[in-house]
Write a protein that holds these residues in place. Structure first.
Motif, PDB file in Angstrom:
ATOM      1  N   VAL A 183       0.859  -1.183   0.000  1.00  0.00           N
ATOM      2  CA  VAL A 183       0.000   0.000   0.000  1.00  0.00           C
ATOM      3  C   VAL A 183       0.896   1.234   0.000  1.00  0.00           C
ATOM      4  O   VAL A 183       1.783   1.377   0.838  1.00  0.00           O
ATOM      5  CB  VAL A 183      -0.928   0.000   1.235  1.00  0.00           C
ATOM      6  N   LYS A 184       0.675   2.102  -0.952  1.00  0.00           N
ATOM      7  CA  LYS A 184       1.433   3.353  -1.070  1.00  0.00           C
ATOM      8  C   LYS A 184       0.467   4.531  -1.003  1.00  0.00           C
ATOM      9  O   LYS A 184      -0.703   4.411  -1.359  1.00  0.00           O
ATOM     10  CB  LYS A 184       2.204   3.395  -2.392  1.00  0.00           C
ATOM     11  N   ARG A 185       0.980   5.670  -0.585  1.00  0.00           N
ATOM     12  CA  ARG A 185       0.149   6.845  -0.470  1.00  0.00           C
ATOM     13  C   ARG A 185       0.820   8.012  -1.174  1.00  0.00           C
ATOM     14  O   ARG A 185       2.017   8.226  -1.035  1.00  0.00           O
ATOM     15  CB  ARG A 185      -0.070   7.188   1.000  1.00  0.00           C
ATOM     16  N   ARG A 186       0.036   8.764  -1.912  1.00  0.00           N
ATOM     17  CA  ARG A 186       0.517   9.994  -2.535  1.00  0.00           C
ATOM     18  C   ARG A 186      -0.489  11.079  -2.187  1.00  0.00           C
ATOM     19  O   ARG A 186      -1.573  11.128  -2.783  1.00  0.00           O
ATOM     20  CB  ARG A 186       0.630   9.815  -4.048  1.00  0.00           C
ATOM     21  N   GLY A 187      -0.127  11.898  -1.230  1.00  0.00           N
ATOM     22  CA  GLY A 187      -1.071  12.892  -0.734  1.00  0.00           C
ATOM     23  C   GLY A 187      -2.162  12.199   0.058  1.00  0.00           C
ATOM     24  O   GLY A 187      -1.895  11.465   0.994  1.00  0.00           O
ATOM     25  N   PHE A 209      -4.686   6.675  -1.778  1.00  0.00           N
ATOM     26  CA  PHE A 209      -4.010   5.414  -1.499  1.00  0.00           C
ATOM     27  C   PHE A 209      -4.068   4.535  -2.736  1.00  0.00           C
ATOM     28  O   PHE A 209      -5.030   4.568  -3.496  1.00  0.00           O
ATOM     29  CB  PHE A 209      -4.683   4.687  -0.330  1.00  0.00           C
ATOM     30  N   GLY A 210      -3.052   3.743  -2.916  1.00  0.00           N
ATOM     31  CA  GLY A 210      -3.017   2.805  -4.021  1.00  0.00           C
ATOM     32  C   GLY A 210      -2.135   1.626  -3.662  1.00  0.00           C
ATOM     33  O   GLY A 210      -1.585   1.554  -2.566  1.00  0.00           O
ATOM     34  N   ARG A 211      -2.025   0.705  -4.574  1.00  0.00           N
ATOM     35  CA  ARG A 211      -1.200  -0.487  -4.348  1.00  0.00           C
ATOM     36  C   ARG A 211      -0.203  -0.639  -5.488  1.00  0.00           C
ATOM     37  O   ARG A 211      -0.508  -0.307  -6.626  1.00  0.00           O
ATOM     38  CB  ARG A 211      -2.054  -1.749  -4.284  1.00  0.00           C
ATOM     39  N   THR A 212       0.974  -1.178  -5.148  1.00  0.00           N
ATOM     40  CA  THR A 212       1.928  -1.527  -6.188  1.00  0.00           C
ATOM     41  C   THR A 212       1.503  -2.864  -6.793  1.00  0.00           C
ATOM     42  O   THR A 212       0.591  -3.520  -6.288  1.00  0.00           O
ATOM     43  CB  THR A 212       3.352  -1.627  -5.616  1.00  0.00           C
ATOM     44  N   ALA A 213       2.149  -3.277  -7.848  1.00  0.00           N
ATOM     45  CA  ALA A 213       1.767  -4.489  -8.556  1.00  0.00           C
ATOM     46  C   ALA A 213       2.068  -5.745  -7.728  1.00  0.00           C
ATOM     47  O   ALA A 213       3.001  -5.771  -6.926  1.00  0.00           O
ATOM     48  CB  ALA A 213       2.514  -4.567  -9.883  1.00  0.00           C
TER      49      ALA A 213
END
Length: 99
Positions: free
Chosen positions: A66-70, A73-77
């Motif tokens: 799980v990654k966050r930009r601002g 939230f999203g996920r890497t592959a």
């Protein structure tokens, strides 16, 4: 999806302290194609690296982090790893020498 060829199965080696320590036991770690199974991985290693004989293959499916930009939230592959054990009379894999 088209059939996976043996040269598409192995994507790249995993270079970590733990995987480097396993090389003394003829245990090599690779990132592999997510749809590859153990028999395909065994065939690919034996064809790509001449003189190697695979004793067994362990596979690990890893979820993306799980990654966050601002505030989003999203996920890497997702990835898949394979740990390949070579037989005692097998040659070592050359791409790992000198690392």
């Amino acid at each position: 999806m088209a059939a996976i060829q043996y040269y598409d199965v192995i994507l790249k080696p995993v270079i970590t302290e733990k995987s480097m320590a396993g090389m003394s036991e003829k245990k090599y770690t690779f990132f592999v194609h997510p749809e590859a199974n153990k028999s395909m991985i065994k065939e690919a290693v034996e064809k790509m690296f001449e003189g190697t004989k695979v004793a067994k293959v362990n596979t690990i499916n890893m979820d993306g982090k799980v990654k966050r930009r601002g505030m989003t939230f999203g996920r890497t592959a997702k990835t898949k790893k394979a740990i390949v054990w070579l037989t005692e009379d097998s040659k070592e894999i050359e791409i790992f020498t000198g690392l």
